[in-house]
Design an enzyme around this catalytic site. Structure first.
Site, PDB file in Angstrom:
ATOM      1  N   CYS A 130      13.155 -12.973  28.149  1.00  0.00           N
ATOM      2  CA  CYS A 130      14.345 -12.370  27.542  1.00  0.00           C
ATOM      3  C   CYS A 130      14.165 -10.848  27.451  1.00  0.00           C
ATOM      4  O   CYS A 130      15.037 -10.078  27.858  1.00  0.00           O
ATOM      5  CB  CYS A 130      14.572 -12.986  26.154  1.00  0.00           C
ATOM      6  SG  CYS A 130      16.101 -12.475  25.376  1.00  0.00           S
ATOM      7  N   CYS A 131      12.999 -10.411  26.935  1.00  0.00           N
ATOM      8  CA  CYS A 131      12.733  -8.968  26.841  1.00  0.00           C
ATOM      9  C   CYS A 131      12.702  -8.331  28.219  1.00  0.00           C
ATOM     10  O   CYS A 131      13.135  -7.197  28.404  1.00  0.00           O
ATOM     11  CB  CYS A 131      11.400  -8.714  26.145  1.00  0.00           C
ATOM     12  SG  CYS A 131      11.470  -8.809  24.354  1.00  0.00           S
ATOM     13  N   CYS A 213      15.898  -6.544  17.938  1.00  0.00           N
ATOM     14  CA  CYS A 213      17.074  -7.409  18.072  1.00  0.00           C
ATOM     15  C   CYS A 213      17.127  -8.379  16.893  1.00  0.00           C
ATOM     16  O   CYS A 213      16.085  -8.828  16.408  1.00  0.00           O
ATOM     17  CB  CYS A 213      16.960  -8.226  19.353  1.00  0.00           C
ATOM     18  SG  CYS A 213      16.900  -7.234  20.849  1.00  0.00           S
ATOM     19  N   CYS A 216      15.048 -11.692  16.672  1.00  0.00           N
ATOM     20  CA  CYS A 216      13.583 -11.571  16.686  1.00  0.00           C
ATOM     21  C   CYS A 216      13.067 -10.624  15.606  1.00  0.00           C
ATOM     22  O   CYS A 216      11.958 -10.095  15.719  1.00  0.00           O
ATOM     23  CB  CYS A 216      13.121 -11.065  18.053  1.00  0.00           C
ATOM     24  SG  CYS A 216      13.687 -12.096  19.405  1.00  0.00           S
ATOM     25  N   CYS A 239       7.414  -5.847  23.220  1.00  0.00           N
ATOM     26  CA  CYS A 239       8.528  -6.288  24.071  1.00  0.00           C
ATOM     27  C   CYS A 239       8.226  -6.130  25.561  1.00  0.00           C
ATOM     28  O   CYS A 239       8.906  -6.718  26.393  1.00  0.00           O
ATOM     29  CB  CYS A 239       9.786  -5.507  23.723  1.00  0.00           C
ATOM     30  SG  CYS A 239       9.596  -3.735  23.954  1.00  0.00           S
TER      31      CYS A 239
HETATM   32  S1  SF4 Z   1      13.637  -8.768  21.195  1.00  0.00           S
HETATM   33 FE1  SF4 Z   1      14.309 -10.920  21.220  1.00  0.00          FE
HETATM   34  S2  SF4 Z   1      16.500 -10.913  21.653  1.00  0.00           S
HETATM   35 FE2  SF4 Z   1      15.708  -8.845  22.089  1.00  0.00          FE
HETATM   36  S3  SF4 Z   1      15.347  -8.876  24.273  1.00  0.00           S
HETATM   37 FE3  SF4 Z   1      13.410  -9.454  23.283  1.00  0.00          FE
HETATM   38  S4  SF4 Z   1      13.393 -11.704  23.076  1.00  0.00           S
HETATM   39 FE4  SF4 Z   1      15.489 -11.030  23.617  1.00  0.00          FE
END
Ligand code: SF4
Length: 249
Positions: A130-131, A213, A216, A239
């Site tokens: 996701c990151c 975010c 998280c 991240c």
């Molecule tokens: S911090 Fe969480 S929501 Fe944001 S990009 Fe990374 S995994 Fe995704």
């Protein structure tokens, strides 16, 4: 017939040694320099090639304030993952009004809706991916035309950041990476915020010392590590913008 490989190896190795000497000299020069001094050098030397990245934490706001006092036109960008807290979007609006500046907004390829339709709630099942999709890939786009990247990293933020250099080469993005605030601590950040009336995220007053975010990030309890609220309950602590393959980048 002579192959080209040894020539390339020789060039790479001589480039690596040159780099080592160049950056170690700069780091020696800046190890005891003030953040303003480092930032002024960076803005002057890299000019339009310099980009300041921010996620609008208190450190980032200090960096923005300091940079705009030196050069009101300096490039400032942020990566809007789409998962910001409403308070973060509110801060962006307030900061842009305060500084009479628009910050460059970079977005991932997919909207949140398309991202979740394609991958599900990736932040729950594979936060690294996701990151990567919502932060690391957009950073490549953000730095495409840059020669230097300024970040607001501090050494005291975490073990992973304890050996952050003031200046280093970032091979992933082909830029010089500069961290003028490496020597600062939390008190110095907030002293600067108070002294210069720097806008900051309302969540900082609600036990969120570090803000990313919303899926998280949680508030921290008194005495907890300031970054304990990031990816709580997971082994993940970074991240991937500043950390890869077990080391700082
Ligand atoms: S911090 Fe969480 S929501 Fe944001 S990009 Fe990374 S995994 Fe995704």
């Amino acid at each position: 017939m002579t192959t080209i490989a040894p020539v390339q190896t020789e060039l790479t190795s001589s480039f690596d040694s040159w780099q080592l000497v160049f950056f170690s000299r700069l780091n020696r020069r800046f190890e005891h320099a003030s953040a303003e001094e480092i930032l002024r050098w960076a803005i002057t030397d890299f000019g339009a090639g310099l980009s300041i990245g921010t996620s609008f934490g208190a450190n980032g706001m200090v960096m923005i304030d300091m940079a705009l006092r030196i050069d009101p036109d300096v490039d400032i960008f942020y990566i809007d993952t789409g998962y910001f807290f409403p308070e973060t979007y509110d801060l962006i609006d307030r900061a842009q009004r305060h500084y009479q500046r628009t910050f460059r907004r970079i977005t991932p390829t997919l909207s949140i809706e398309d991202h979740e339709e394609a991958h599900g709630r990736l932040y729950q099942i594979d936060p690294d991916r996701c990151c990567h999709l919502r932060k690391v890939e957009p950073l490549t786009q953000a730095l495409r035309d840059s020669t230097a990247w300024v970040t607001a990293l501090r050494r005291d933020q975490s073990k992973t950041r304890a050996s952050t250099s003031v200046v280093r080469w970032n091979a992933r993005h082909n830029v010089v990476k500069i961290a003028p605030l490496v020597h600062w601590d939390e008190n110095e950040i907030w002293d600067y915020v108070d002294k210069h009336n720097v806008p900051y995220n309302a969540l900082h007053d609600q036990s969120y010392p570090s803000i990313g975010c919303w899926p998280c990030t949680r508030a921290v309890a008194p005495g907890e590590d300031p970054r304990a609220g990031r990816w709580a309950g997971m082994s993940k602590t970074e991240c991937g913008l500043h950390w890869a393959n077990g080391g700082g980048i």
